[in-house]
Design a protein around this motif. Sequence first.
Motif, mmCIF file in Angstrom:
data_model
loop_
_atom_site.group_PDB
_atom_site.id
_atom_site.type_symbol
_atom_site.label_atom_id
_atom_site.label_comp_id
_atom_site.label_asym_id
_atom_site.label_seq_id
_atom_site.Cartn_x
_atom_site.Cartn_y
_atom_site.Cartn_z
ATOM 1 N N PRO A 21 -11.499 -9.147 19.403
ATOM 2 C CA PRO A 21 -11.567 -10.056 18.252
ATOM 3 C C PRO A 21 -10.668 -11.272 18.435
ATOM 4 N N HIS A 22 -11.097 -12.383 17.888
ATOM 5 C CA HIS A 22 -10.239 -13.562 17.833
ATOM 6 C C HIS A 22 -9.434 -13.479 16.540
ATOM 7 N N GLY A 23 -8.422 -14.322 16.416
ATOM 8 C CA GLY A 23 -7.514 -14.254 15.281
ATOM 9 C C GLY A 23 -8.205 -14.322 13.930
ATOM 10 N N LEU A 24 -9.202 -15.201 13.806
ATOM 11 C CA LEU A 24 -9.872 -15.343 12.516
ATOM 12 C C LEU A 24 -10.697 -14.111 12.161
ATOM 13 N N ALA A 25 -11.235 -13.415 13.155
ATOM 14 C CA ALA A 25 -11.972 -12.175 12.880
ATOM 15 C C ALA A 25 -11.011 -11.105 12.360
ATOM 16 N N GLN A 60 -7.612 -15.764 26.531
ATOM 17 C CA GLN A 60 -8.104 -17.052 26.063
ATOM 18 C C GLN A 60 -9.603 -17.138 26.305
ATOM 19 N N ARG A 61 -10.363 -17.299 25.233
ATOM 20 C CA ARG A 61 -11.820 -17.413 25.322
ATOM 21 C C ARG A 61 -12.209 -18.846 25.681
ATOM 22 N N ASP A 62 -11.568 -19.805 25.073
ATOM 23 C CA ASP A 62 -11.737 -21.214 25.406
ATOM 24 C C ASP A 62 -10.432 -21.916 25.046
ATOM 25 N N ARG A 63 -10.403 -23.220 25.087
ATOM 26 C CA ARG A 63 -9.150 -23.955 24.864
ATOM 27 C C ARG A 63 -8.533 -23.716 23.489
ATOM 28 N N ARG A 64 -9.370 -23.375 22.519
ATOM 29 C CA ARG A 64 -8.874 -23.225 21.146
ATOM 30 C C ARG A 64 -8.895 -21.805 20.624
ATOM 31 N N THR A 65 -9.538 -20.891 21.334
ATOM 32 C CA THR A 65 -9.748 -19.560 20.793
ATOM 33 C C THR A 65 -9.127 -18.484 21.684
ATOM 34 N N ASN A 66 -8.221 -17.735 21.110
ATOM 35 C CA ASN A 66 -7.648 -16.580 21.788
ATOM 36 C C ASN A 66 -8.347 -15.320 21.295
#
Length: 98
Positions: A21-25, A60-66
């Motif tokens: 999961p990413h932080g927002l999830a 890191q999934r992309d530049r903005r999403t961990n």
Amino acid sequence: MYDLTGFQRDLLYVIAGLEEPHGLAVKDELEEYYEKEIHHGRLYPNLDTLVDKGLIDKGQRDRRTNFYTLTRRGRREIAARKDWEGTYVDVSFDGIDD
């Protein structure tokens, strides 16, 4: 796990139950459970604490999403906590009204 706050323990459980999961999830899941807004200033420092303690990894999934995953230690800590809880709470809740 004894040194974690309840919020940190809940973060750990949510991460264990989701696939990378990413932080927002994670935030969305906890907001549904707590029935109130979780602020970024509370969420991300606590996620970082779990990373520092070696209980979760941050990728890191992309530049903005961990994204977050449990470490082996994190899985062991959850299993140990479940065993410990089982020594005190071994109750069947069948037939109990909500």
